[in-house]
Design a protein around this motif. Sequence first.
Motif, PDB file in Angstrom:
ATOM      1  N   ASP A  96       0.828  -1.216   0.000  1.00 24.62           N
ATOM      2  CA  ASP A  96       0.000   0.000   0.000  1.00 24.62           C
ATOM      3  C   ASP A  96       0.859   1.261   0.000  1.00 24.62           C
ATOM      4  O   ASP A  96       0.573   2.242   0.701  1.00 24.62           O
ATOM      5  CB  ASP A  96      -0.930   0.019   1.226  1.00 24.62           C
ATOM      6  N   GLY A  97       1.947   1.213  -0.780  1.00 25.10           N
ATOM      7  CA  GLY A  97       2.810   2.382  -0.892  1.00 25.10           C
ATOM      8  C   GLY A  97       3.753   2.588   0.270  1.00 25.10           C
ATOM      9  O   GLY A  97       4.480   3.583   0.317  1.00 25.10           O
ATOM     10  N   ARG A  98       3.779   1.649   1.229  1.00 29.85           N
ATOM     11  CA  ARG A  98       4.665   1.745   2.391  1.00 29.85           C
ATOM     12  C   ARG A  98       5.783   0.729   2.299  1.00 29.85           C
ATOM     13  O   ARG A  98       5.611  -0.359   1.747  1.00 29.85           O
ATOM     14  CB  ARG A  98       3.884   1.523   3.697  1.00 29.85           C
ATOM     15  N   LEU A 153      11.475   9.559   7.337  1.00 32.71           N
ATOM     16  CA  LEU A 153      10.112   9.597   7.853  1.00 32.71           C
ATOM     17  C   LEU A 153       9.368   8.287   7.613  1.00 32.71           C
ATOM     18  O   LEU A 153       8.410   7.974   8.323  1.00 32.71           O
ATOM     19  CB  LEU A 153       9.332  10.757   7.221  1.00 32.71           C
ATOM     20  N   SER A 154       9.819   7.496   6.635  1.00 37.13           N
ATOM     21  CA  SER A 154       9.077   6.290   6.243  1.00 37.13           C
ATOM     22  C   SER A 154       9.040   5.217   7.327  1.00 37.13           C
ATOM     23  O   SER A 154       8.154   4.369   7.324  1.00 37.13           O
ATOM     24  CB  SER A 154       9.680   5.692   4.960  1.00 37.13           C
ATOM     25  N   VAL A 155      10.001   5.236   8.256  1.00 36.59           N
ATOM     26  CA  VAL A 155      10.065   4.174   9.279  1.00 36.59           C
ATOM     27  C   VAL A 155       9.568   4.628  10.647  1.00 36.59           C
ATOM     28  O   VAL A 155       9.556   3.841  11.588  1.00 36.59           O
ATOM     29  CB  VAL A 155      11.500   3.616   9.414  1.00 36.59           C
ATOM     30  N   LEU A 156       9.194   5.897  10.762  1.00 32.61           N
ATOM     31  CA  LEU A 156       8.710   6.410  12.045  1.00 32.61           C
ATOM     32  C   LEU A 156       7.191   6.288  12.124  1.00 32.61           C
ATOM     33  O   LEU A 156       6.480   6.702  11.214  1.00 32.61           O
ATOM     34  CB  LEU A 156       9.115   7.875  12.226  1.00 32.61           C
ATOM     35  N   ILE A 212      13.955   3.308  -2.619  1.00 28.34           N
ATOM     36  CA  ILE A 212      12.848   2.407  -2.928  1.00 28.34           C
ATOM     37  C   ILE A 212      11.544   3.187  -3.078  1.00 28.34           C
ATOM     38  O   ILE A 212      10.770   2.951  -4.017  1.00 28.34           O
ATOM     39  CB  ILE A 212      12.722   1.318  -1.853  1.00 28.34           C
ATOM     40  N   LEU A 213      11.325   4.175  -2.210  1.00 27.53           N
ATOM     41  CA  LEU A 213      10.122   5.003  -2.332  1.00 27.53           C
ATOM     42  C   LEU A 213      10.110   5.747  -3.655  1.00 27.53           C
ATOM     43  O   LEU A 213       9.075   5.836  -4.334  1.00 27.53           O
ATOM     44  CB  LEU A 213      10.061   6.007  -1.182  1.00 27.53           C
TER      45      LEU A 213
END
Length: 304
Positions: free
Chosen positions: A21-23, A121-124, A300-301
């Motif tokens: 889902d985009g994550r 920010l992606s892992v917080l 990757i994002l």
Amino acid sequence: MKAAIDIGTNTVLLLVAEIRDGRIIPVHEEHRVPRLGKGVDADKNINEEATERVILALNEYKKILQTDFPEAEQVIVNATSAVRDAKNRAGFIKRVKEETGFEIRLLSGQEEAEWTSAGALSVLTSHPENNTLILDIGGGSTEVAYLIDKKVADSHSFDMGSVRFTERFLTGNPPNKEEISSCRNEIKKFYKSRPIKVSEQTKAVGVAGTVTTLAGMALNLATYEPEKLNGFSISLEMLRKVIAEFEEYPYQQMLKRYPIYLKGREDIFMAGLLILEGFLKNFNLHEIKVSTGGIRHGAILKSL
């Protein structure tokens, strides 16, 4: 499933992740310390030994990917400050392609800041909603990005890093007061040379080895545990206590005290601490939140 490899000045990092889902959902991470940027600040060339260490790490990663993660449909490989600064970068990139099969994308300082911010920010699970400063202390450069509503409003790549400034200033073991003072003064000059205006409500998030090592030491972790590191707050008071220890004791002694997280960066850690201290003072901040995300997560994002 995708993979990203970040060739930094001090480390080479691998991330294998699933996209849901985009994550990004990290599946596997690897860490090597070939110190590609050793000596680059002085002679502007990547030396033969460092090149061989990086190629060895990349081929180890290639084997891991082929054996354990054949379903990884894309491997993104990027390089940053040490390769940007090297006069022989074209030869290095060509040799990596020939000996590993990996195509290297050389990031600009601006791209490095943007990819790092997205990855941080992606892992917080929780992070500042509005104004955020992202700090990435590398071996050769330090990136600062100012985010408003999670979008980069301003950023800059400073040519100061833990390897570069150790070689330039902190030659003693432990470094003496004059060396530390010179290093601090230069750090202050760098931050002042390219002002980034931020609001008073701004919070800071830090990525890369200096902040994750500090957090690991404070938490007394025996292994790398991203879920415990992410969101940990490093205060200016805590930072200054560790700086005082590295002022007093040789780095070999500090490594014996903190063997898990410090290994591979023990001799360059003090420079990273001083760059972090300078950042907090420059932006009048009292703490910084840790993120284990970074360029490889951002890569990757960006590929989605």
